[in-house]
Design an enzyme around this catalytic site. Structure first.
Site, mmCIF file in Angstrom:
data_model
loop_
_atom_site.group_PDB
_atom_site.id
_atom_site.type_symbol
_atom_site.label_atom_id
_atom_site.label_comp_id
_atom_site.label_asym_id
_atom_site.label_seq_id
_atom_site.Cartn_x
_atom_site.Cartn_y
_atom_site.Cartn_z
ATOM 1 N N ARG A 99 65.044 53.098 0.645
ATOM 2 C CA ARG A 99 64.909 52.964 2.095
ATOM 3 C C ARG A 99 66.216 53.277 2.824
ATOM 4 O O ARG A 99 66.211 53.915 3.879
ATOM 5 C CB ARG A 99 64.420 51.558 2.441
ATOM 6 C CG ARG A 99 64.174 51.301 3.920
ATOM 7 C CD ARG A 99 63.485 52.430 4.653
ATOM 8 N NE ARG A 99 62.277 52.906 3.999
ATOM 9 C CZ ARG A 99 61.715 54.075 4.246
ATOM 10 N NH1 ARG A 99 62.275 54.924 5.106
ATOM 11 N NH2 ARG A 99 60.615 54.444 3.622
ATOM 12 N N LYS A 134 76.189 59.186 23.706
ATOM 13 C CA LYS A 134 74.959 58.385 23.624
ATOM 14 C C LYS A 134 74.452 58.406 22.179
ATOM 15 O O LYS A 134 73.433 59.011 21.859
ATOM 16 C CB LYS A 134 73.919 58.919 24.594
ATOM 17 C CG LYS A 134 74.340 58.784 26.050
ATOM 18 C CD LYS A 134 73.333 59.419 26.990
ATOM 19 C CE LYS A 134 73.791 59.326 28.445
ATOM 20 N NZ LYS A 134 72.863 59.998 29.374
ATOM 21 N N LYS A 166 84.116 60.243 35.980
ATOM 22 C CA LYS A 166 82.738 60.174 36.436
ATOM 23 C C LYS A 166 82.657 59.538 37.826
ATOM 24 O O LYS A 166 83.666 59.111 38.383
ATOM 25 C CB LYS A 166 81.895 59.400 35.414
ATOM 26 C CG LYS A 166 81.838 60.103 34.052
ATOM 27 C CD LYS A 166 81.056 59.303 33.031
ATOM 28 C CE LYS A 166 79.576 59.249 33.343
ATOM 29 N NZ LYS A 166 78.936 60.568 33.215
ATOM 30 N N GLU A 196 83.265 65.111 36.676
ATOM 31 C CA GLU A 196 81.838 65.227 36.979
ATOM 32 C C GLU A 196 81.639 65.410 38.480
ATOM 33 O O GLU A 196 82.249 64.692 39.286
ATOM 34 C CB GLU A 196 81.115 63.967 36.515
ATOM 35 C CG GLU A 196 79.637 63.909 36.859
ATOM 36 C CD GLU A 196 79.041 62.559 36.541
ATOM 37 O OE1 GLU A 196 78.549 62.381 35.421
ATOM 38 O OE2 GLU A 196 79.080 61.661 37.417
ATOM 39 N N ASP A 217 76.473 67.889 37.259
ATOM 40 C CA ASP A 217 75.486 66.869 36.923
ATOM 41 C C ASP A 217 74.188 67.040 37.705
ATOM 42 O O ASP A 217 74.182 67.039 38.946
ATOM 43 C CB ASP A 217 76.076 65.482 37.190
ATOM 44 C CG ASP A 217 75.201 64.366 36.651
ATOM 45 O OD1 ASP A 217 74.672 64.519 35.540
ATOM 46 O OD2 ASP A 217 75.050 63.349 37.348
#
Length: 277
Positions: A99, A134, A166, A196, A217
């Site tokens: 597994r 992410k 950002k 950004e 963006d």
């Protein structure tokens, strides 16, 4: 290329999570300690192999003498029903490691396969597919390696290897210019800086500042083309937001240098891989 030192701690931790406090109760009760077995790692669906060496590490940790024959290496495309590798060793070790091996290789092969799909969709353009931060906690190094095996490239690995200014940074700093000025004053000359932007007006402001790349963006293809024309090769351009298999070609044809997609790591379907004894 990943070295064993980079992935063995993850495999050890995953095995220990499964073994808990008493080991493999089922296998230890059913399978004699001296039994030997052969097992095949088989793809149940078409995909790009990634994480094979990581999976094999699980078998090696439980049986250092396991014999391995590889049919499809990392980075190879395997058809549905195709054999990826064969392992021969102590039956208990093969069953106990199963597994962990399949979870890791299925996850990483899914990332590589998702990346492969986007890369194929933009063939013939200059755009490169890149991942983001992410990623699954604890698996970033492995998932970013899987992106490379899928034909993509890596964005920054963490907060410490590049600057990405950002919208929230801009809000706190009071504007794009003061944010960039503070970054340039605080970081060394080897650190790349990306900003950004959401609008063409913000892009015009960025073009007056000492930055290396701009993240466009959630812009549509028309705005992306206008942005690329404004930049005119002075900065690297990265498109982000709303990237799917259906939309990525139009994004690439805008002329951007890079297209970042978070879903290829955080939401890529696991590739179905089985262990046949």
């Amino acid at each position: 290329m990943l070295q064993p030192l980079m992935y063995e701690p993850v495999v050890r931790a995953t095995l220990l999570e499964d073994l808990g406090r008493a080991g493999d109760l089922t296998t230890d009760a059913i399978v004699p300690a001296d039994a030997m077995a052969t097992a095949h790692l088989v793809a149940r669906q078409d995909g790009r192999v990634a994480g094979l060496e990581v999976a094999l590490c699980a078998f090696r940790l439980l049986d250092p003498d396991v014999a391995i024959a590889i049919d499809h290496v990392d980075g190879a495309d395997v058809p549905a029903g195709g054999r990826i590798a064969t392992v021969h060793g102590r039956a208990r070790a093969l069953l106990t490691a199963e597994r962990t091996a399949l979870n890791l290789m299925g996850r990483l092969s899914g990332v590589a396969t998702a990346t492969r799909g986007l890369v194929r969709a933009v063939e013939g353009t200059a755009a490169r597919i890149v991942c983001t931060r992410k990623t699954t906690p604890g698996l970033r190094t492995l998932e970013k390696a899987a992106v490379r095996l899928g034909g993509g490239a890596n964005h920054r690995f963490g907060l410490d290897d590049a600057v990405l200014v950002k919208d929230n940074h801009v809000a706190i700093a009071g504007g794009i210019r003061p944010a960039v000025e503070r970054v340039r004053a605080a970081t060394g000359h080897m650190v790349k800086v990306e900003v950004e932007v959401d609008t063409l007006d913000q892009l015009k402001e960025v073009l007056e500042l000492p930055v290396d790349a701009v993240l466009l963006d959630n812009m549509g293809p028309d705005d992306l083309r206008a942005a690329v024309a404004l930049v005119d090769g002075r900065l690297l351009t990265e498109a982000s937001g709303g990237v799917t298999l259906a939309s990525v070609r139009a994004i690439a044809e805008s002329g951007v240098d890079m297209i970042s997609a978070g879903w290829i790591t955080h939401s890529a379907p696991t590739l179905d891989i089985g262990l046949d004894m």
